[in-house]
Write a protein that holds these residues in place. Structure first.
Motif, PDB file in Angstrom:
ATOM      1  N   GLN A  30      61.520 -35.030  35.537  1.00  0.00           N
ATOM      2  CA  GLN A  30      62.571 -34.014  34.838  1.00  0.00           C
ATOM      3  C   GLN A  30      63.611 -33.449  35.551  1.00  0.00           C
ATOM      4  OE1 GLN A  30      59.243 -32.263  33.660  1.00  0.00           O
ATOM      5  NE2 GLN A  30      58.627 -33.193  31.836  1.00  0.00           N
ATOM      6  N   VAL A  31      64.370 -33.432  37.037  1.00  0.00           N
ATOM      7  CA  VAL A  31      64.920 -32.512  37.504  1.00  0.00           C
ATOM      8  C   VAL A  31      66.305 -33.631  37.659  1.00  0.00           C
ATOM      9  CG1 VAL A  31      66.026 -32.172  39.977  1.00  0.00           C
ATOM     10  CG2 VAL A  31      63.583 -31.087  39.517  1.00  0.00           C
ATOM     11  N   SER A 225      70.736 -20.989  31.759  1.00  0.00           N
ATOM     12  CA  SER A 225      71.469 -22.630  30.975  1.00  0.00           C
ATOM     13  C   SER A 225      71.515 -21.359  29.348  1.00  0.00           C
ATOM     14  CB  SER A 225      70.580 -23.673  30.614  1.00  0.00           C
ATOM     15  OG  SER A 225      69.271 -23.152  29.727  1.00  0.00           O
ATOM     16  N   ASN A 229      66.230 -22.518  28.999  1.00  0.00           N
ATOM     17  CA  ASN A 229      65.269 -23.707  29.517  1.00  0.00           C
ATOM     18  C   ASN A 229      65.419 -23.572  30.263  1.00  0.00           C
ATOM     19  OD1 ASN A 229      62.270 -24.387  29.194  1.00  0.00           O
ATOM     20  ND2 ASN A 229      63.049 -26.084  29.352  1.00  0.00           N
ATOM     21  N   GLU A 230      66.472 -23.236  31.073  1.00  0.00           N
ATOM     22  CA  GLU A 230      66.902 -23.752  32.944  1.00  0.00           C
ATOM     23  C   GLU A 230      67.808 -23.048  33.186  1.00  0.00           C
ATOM     24  OE1 GLU A 230      67.785 -28.689  32.716  1.00  0.00           O
ATOM     25  OE2 GLU A 230      68.871 -27.975  30.987  1.00  0.00           O
ATOM     26  N   TYR A 241      67.367 -24.926  41.094  1.00  0.00           N
ATOM     27  CA  TYR A 241      67.070 -25.432  39.908  1.00  0.00           C
ATOM     28  C   TYR A 241      65.696 -24.991  39.823  1.00  0.00           C
ATOM     29  CZ  TYR A 241      66.802 -28.493  36.068  1.00  0.00           C
ATOM     30  OH  TYR A 241      65.684 -29.040  34.716  1.00  0.00           O
ATOM     31  N   TRP A 242      65.492 -24.541  37.907  1.00  0.00           N
ATOM     32  CA  TRP A 242      63.876 -24.585  37.985  1.00  0.00           C
ATOM     33  C   TRP A 242      63.642 -25.015  36.434  1.00  0.00           C
ATOM     34  CZ3 TRP A 242      66.043 -21.374  41.277  1.00  0.00           C
ATOM     35  CH2 TRP A 242      65.105 -20.421  42.515  1.00  0.00           C
ATOM     36  N   ASN A 243      63.448 -25.052  35.835  1.00  0.00           N
ATOM     37  CA  ASN A 243      62.787 -25.455  34.437  1.00  0.00           C
ATOM     38  C   ASN A 243      61.533 -25.008  34.014  1.00  0.00           C
ATOM     39  OD1 ASN A 243      62.831 -26.716  31.672  1.00  0.00           O
ATOM     40  ND2 ASN A 243      64.095 -29.074  32.629  1.00  0.00           N
ATOM     41  N   HIS A 245      60.689 -25.525  30.458  1.00  0.00           N
ATOM     42  CA  HIS A 245      59.853 -25.955  29.852  1.00  0.00           C
ATOM     43  C   HIS A 245      59.153 -25.553  28.892  1.00  0.00           C
ATOM     44  CE1 HIS A 245      59.140 -29.065  33.274  1.00  0.00           C
ATOM     45  NE2 HIS A 245      58.564 -28.509  33.973  1.00  0.00           N
ATOM     46  N   TRP A 274      76.280 -22.150  34.795  1.00  0.00           N
ATOM     47  CA  TRP A 274      76.130 -22.954  33.188  1.00  0.00           C
ATOM     48  C   TRP A 274      77.798 -23.188  32.792  1.00  0.00           C
ATOM     49  CZ3 TRP A 274      72.541 -26.540  33.428  1.00  0.00           C
ATOM     50  CH2 TRP A 274      71.072 -26.532  34.919  1.00  0.00           C
TER      51      TRP A 274
END
Length: 297
Positions: A30-31, A225, A229-230, A241-243, A245, A274
């Motif tokens: 997912q990265v 973002s 979500n990011e 970076y982080w997500n 979810h 972004w």
């Protein structure tokens, strides 16, 4: 019976191990993988200490930037494809002690709200941080103009740190800042969208610490973002970076280890944002005649 229990425990342990490996592989997949290219050169003599970036939502292909301490109270509009300066937005009714970051997002939590540019005057220029944040509505046209900031668009805060270079805004118009400290483990604080219009300084208290590694005074920038979500957080030599979810819990997410993304090391890179699609990001270094990098999947 004893042997049967031992076998059951071994099977359970193996199942747990395989499950963790499987979950780890999912997270790794997912990265996103980004590749960088040179989008343009920022050659304007007015832009010499670019400290923040924000991609316009209203004007495709336009990016906002600014200088940090010692710079005028001005936002510069640059072309995302060439780096050419296209306009200057002069911001009146504010101070320009040490603008360290800008962000772009909704002006209000209302889904029908327009977009605002948020300006963080919270760096330590040697005279101490003012800890002010301003917001201006994205203009309808990008010609050079003066935009006045009224009292309802000034947010003053206080906290226990003397330097900050990261300002981010989520889709609900909540702001997040991260203190700049010697090991990069800056404190993350939230300024809710309800904080605007306060007649006194908003007092911030937080125990959340961003989970990155650095040997310098960091972080120096960040962005959420467009879909919320990011998250990107930049140090002098890396981008993390982080997500989320879909969790919307930025404080909790940023306390988990960030993943390093692609980054072309710059002479003094502090600015990151972004792009308007949320599918890539830009970086720009301080200094004259610097390259605007665009990272795409």
């Amino acid at each position: 019976m004893i042997y049967f229990k031992v076998i059951l425990r071994l099977c359970f342990a193996l199942f747990h191990l395989v499950g963790n490996v499987h979950m780890y592989s999912i997270v790794k997949r997912q990265v996103p993988n980004f590749q960088w290219y040179q989008a343009g050169h920022v050659t304007s003599h007015k832009i010499t200490e670019a400290s923040g970036l924000a991609a316009s939502r209203k004007h495709p292909g336009a990016i906002y930037t600014h200088n940090d301490h010692g710079g005028a109270a001005e936002i510069y509009v640059i072309n995302a494809l060439t780096g050419e300066k296209e306009a200057t937005l002069t911001i009146s009714g504010v101070t320009s002690n040490d603008w360290e970051d800008i962000a772009l997002g909704k002006c209000h939590p209302d889904p029908n709200s327009g977009f605002c540019i948020y300006i963080g005057d919270f760096g330590n220029s040697g005279k101490g941080a003012l800890n002010n944040i301003y917001r201006v509505t994205e203009p309808d046209d990008l010609s050079s103009q003066t935009i006045h900031v009224g009292s309802n668009d000034k947010l003053e805060f206080s906290w226990n740190f003397d330097d900050c270079e990261t300002l981010m805004v989520d889709p609900s118009a909540n702001l997040f800042i991260i203190s700049k400290v010697s090991n990069g483990h800056g404190t993350i604080a939230q300024l809710p969208n309800s904080a605007w219009g306060s007649s006194s300084r908003v007092s911030l208290s937080s125990t959340a610490v961003v989970n990155i590694e650095s040997g310098s005074n960091d972080p120096v920038g960040g962005d959420i973002s467009p879909n919320g979500n990011e998250v990107l957080v930049k140090t002098h030599h890396n981008i993390y970076y982080w997500n989320l979810h879909g969790s919307n819990d930025y404080l909790a997410t940023l306390q988990t280890p960030g993943t390093k993304l692609a980054y072309k090391d710059e002479p003094q890179g502090e600015a990151v944002c972004w792009d308007a699609t949320g599918l890539g990001y830009y970086t720009l270094s301080e200094g004259q005649d610097q390259i605007l990098y665009h990272y795409v999947k």
